[in-house]
Scaffold this active site. Structure first.
Site, mmCIF file in Angstrom:
data_model
loop_
_atom_site.group_PDB
_atom_site.id
_atom_site.type_symbol
_atom_site.label_atom_id
_atom_site.label_comp_id
_atom_site.label_asym_id
_atom_site.label_seq_id
_atom_site.Cartn_x
_atom_site.Cartn_y
_atom_site.Cartn_z
ATOM 1 N N ASP A 34 20.386 8.122 -9.957
ATOM 2 C CA ASP A 34 21.518 7.448 -10.589
ATOM 3 C C ASP A 34 22.488 6.949 -9.510
ATOM 4 O OD1 ASP A 34 23.275 6.518 -12.472
ATOM 5 O OD2 ASP A 34 23.814 8.468 -13.298
ATOM 6 N N CYS A 88 24.405 1.310 -15.588
ATOM 7 C CA CYS A 88 23.459 2.331 -16.058
ATOM 8 C C CYS A 88 22.710 1.967 -17.336
ATOM 9 C CB CYS A 88 24.189 3.658 -16.255
ATOM 10 S SG CYS A 88 24.956 4.318 -14.750
ATOM 11 N N HIS A 148 21.806 8.065 -21.529
ATOM 12 C CA HIS A 148 22.798 6.979 -21.522
ATOM 13 C C HIS A 148 22.314 5.719 -22.234
ATOM 14 C CE1 HIS A 148 26.498 5.289 -19.157
ATOM 15 N NE2 HIS A 148 26.669 5.335 -20.472
ATOM 16 N N ASP A 202 18.548 3.470 -10.512
ATOM 17 C CA ASP A 202 18.812 2.574 -11.637
ATOM 18 C C ASP A 202 19.515 1.292 -11.197
ATOM 19 O OD1 ASP A 202 21.226 3.898 -11.110
ATOM 20 O OD2 ASP A 202 21.726 4.221 -13.212
ATOM 21 N N HIS A 203 20.302 1.359 -10.113
ATOM 22 C CA HIS A 203 20.967 0.177 -9.548
ATOM 23 C C HIS A 203 21.613 0.593 -8.242
ATOM 24 C CE1 HIS A 203 24.613 2.044 -11.015
ATOM 25 N NE2 HIS A 203 24.114 2.062 -12.241
#
Length: 530
Positions: free
Chosen positions: A49, A89, A147, A297-298
């Site tokens: 994350d 997210c 999420h 995720d990024h």
């Protein structure tokens, strides 16, 4: 003679059962080497994350300790141009699990992510990796951060939770996220805010606020149990870590062990957990029929300085459509199938995981929708040089970068055109004395706000030669490049049907709460752990 024939028959039966499809490769002696791909291999997706592209030792960080993830890269394939479908997210995770852009899925609007008290979630008419593989006979499991929505009509209905999206087993999970407001270290807050800090087991709230000391260990325990329980059948495991999202945390054994400080401590705990997953596969002797993919995720959250990770030489970070917000570390590990020591410069997307899983499982996803991902199987089976080379031709892939429902930029092959760009963080001294953030904030978050700049003609970069997006090209000298990008834009927008925005609605009546109206100081043991 009969004994030899019997041995040959047994060998053929083994190959028929475990798979004989593969790619032929010429060896140095001019012969043929066969890469055998097992039928219906296990698939494990490990998701960090907010980890930045430059956070890992194997991606060039100068002080982060090398560890299990870097070993995983050395034993498999490391991608240098792996892109997330979004820089936040919820939309990035929706795209990862469905193989479709967030704008198509409907994960956009409002605050761009799902709130703890929101009524929206990943639409149930979307098909996830878990649902596709479940139909193919796979056991499916999810552990960690979700999420993608919680409740829809009532505070405890859990209608958006993982078990409604194809996951048979759901262990310890954060249905919302780890959050700045969950700080137990007292570095930023006197105490956690329970409204945003709650832990579930399956669909049951078990801690509010949750404790960090054994959070990663609990994720790992449930994941290992799932692998043990399904070692004799194909399985899909989605293990989504709370690291490296703020607030920073690590178990006591990892604290003050990294030269990099609190962020490095947390990364070392994440690294340990990844290593334990791989060691479990080896101990169960199923590593040769298991594809493991690790990615973020990024990009990292630059505005929180030393607690926000590193995006290396890339510009921008989380929430932006500069490459620092979208390009992520990506590693594939599959002993005996993916050759070790490979570095791929192919332009790939997190949305490709969906199509990769479907191809390996031998199933066809629903044909009533447009998918934005492509299978990675040809790349995984293509033995590339261990060191990147500029002699490789530019990838013809086209990627569309959105901020909510606004198309911000397009990457096509080696070029990237920005139609809109976001302001970059600059005043680190004011907000981060000594590198420690005082508040959690974003320089540019609103996709239609005052920090957005419109570009006509578009701002053009050659990403292969200028990965930091520092030197805009004179567009008048690149007429054909611009024409191709604009043609792709028109074609894309002509076929685009945005999904209904899911991130808009919030309601205090949907807030998860363990003991209404207080929502505080709950610590229940899950029934399955008693």
């Amino acid at each position: 003679m009969e004994k030899g024939m019997q041995t040959l028959k047994l060998l053929l039966l083994f190959l028929l059962h475990h798979g004989i499809k593969g790619k032929l490769k010429s060896n140095k002696d001019g012969g043929e080497a066969i890469t055998t791909v097992p039928v219906k291999p296990n698939i494990i997706l490990l998701l960090a994350d907010d980890m930045g592209w430059g956070d890992l030792c194997s991606y060039g960080h100068p002080t982060q300790e090398c560890g299990e993830i870097d070993k995983m890269a050395a034993e498999g394939m490391r991608f240098t141009q792996w892109y997330s479908a979004d820089s936040l997210c919820s939309p990035s995770r929706a795209a990862l699990l469905t193989g479709r852009l967030p704008i198509r899925v409907g994960v956009w609007g409002g605050e761009r992510v799902f709130a703890n008290d929101g009524s929206g979630g990943l639409p149930k008419n979307e098909t996830t990796i878990a649902e596709v593989l479940k139909d193919a006979g796979y056991a499916t499991g999810m552990v960690g951060k979700w999420h993608l929505g919680i409740n829809e009509f009532l505070p405890g209905d859990g209608r958006h939770l993982p078990h409604h999206h194809g996951f048979d087993f759901v262990g310890t999970n954060l249905p919302f996220t780890n959050h700045w407001d969950c700080d137990e270290s007292k570095v930023h807050l006197a105490h956690p805010n329970p409204i945003k800090c709650f832990l579930y087991w399956n669909a049951t709230l078990v801690q509010q606020p949750f404790r960090h000391d054994n959070l990663t260990a609990s994720f790992l325990q449930d994941s290992v149990a799932f692998m043990h329980n399904n070692k004799d059948t194909p399985f899909f495991l989605y293990l989504s870590f709370a690291h490296m999202h703020t607030d920073m945390f690590s178990a006591p054994r990892f604290r003050e062990t990294s030269r990099r400080g609190r962020y490095g401590d947390g990364l070392r705990e994440l690294d340990w957990a990844v290593g334990e997953v791989l060691k479990t596969l080896v101990s169960l002797q199923i590593q040769h029929r298991t594809l493991v993919i690790f990615l973020s995720d990024h990009g990292g959250h630059l505005e929180i300085c030393t607690e926000g990770g590193s995006n290396g030489i890339l510009k921008g970070g989380k929430a932006s459509t500069w490459d620092g917000g979208l390009r992520v570390p990506g590693i594939a590990w599959w002993p005996g199938v993916v050759a070790p020591g490979q570095v791929s410069q192919q332009l790939v997307s997190s949305m490709d995981v969906f199509q990769t899983a479907a191809e390996l499982a031998g199933v066809t996803p629903p044909k009533d929708r447009i998918y934005d991902g492509k299978s990675l199987v040809p790349i995984l089976l293509e033995k590339t040089p261990a060191v990147p080379t500029s002699k490789l031709p530019p990838s013809p892939r086209t990627l569309f970068h959105y901020c909510s429902d606004r198309l911000m930029a397009i990457r096509q092959g080696e070029y990237k055109a920005h139609f809109y760009s976001m302001e970059l963080p600059t005043n680190y001294t004011e907000h981060c004395p000594s590198g420690v953030p005082k508040v959690e904030y974003f320089t540019s978050f609103d996709c239609y706000g005052p920090h957005i700049t419109y570009h006509e003609p578009p701002l053009l970069y050659n990403i292969d030669r200028d990965p930091g997006e520092l030197y805009p090209l004179p567009v008048e000298q690149y007429d054909e490049v611009i024409a191709n990008i604009l043609a792709a834009k028109l074609q894309h927008q002509a076929s685009l049907v945005p999904g209904k925005a899911q991130c808009k609605e919030t309601s205090t009546t949907l807030q998860p709460c363990c003991n209404p109206p207080f929502c505080y100081n709950c610590n229940y043991k899950p029934a399955s752990h008693r």
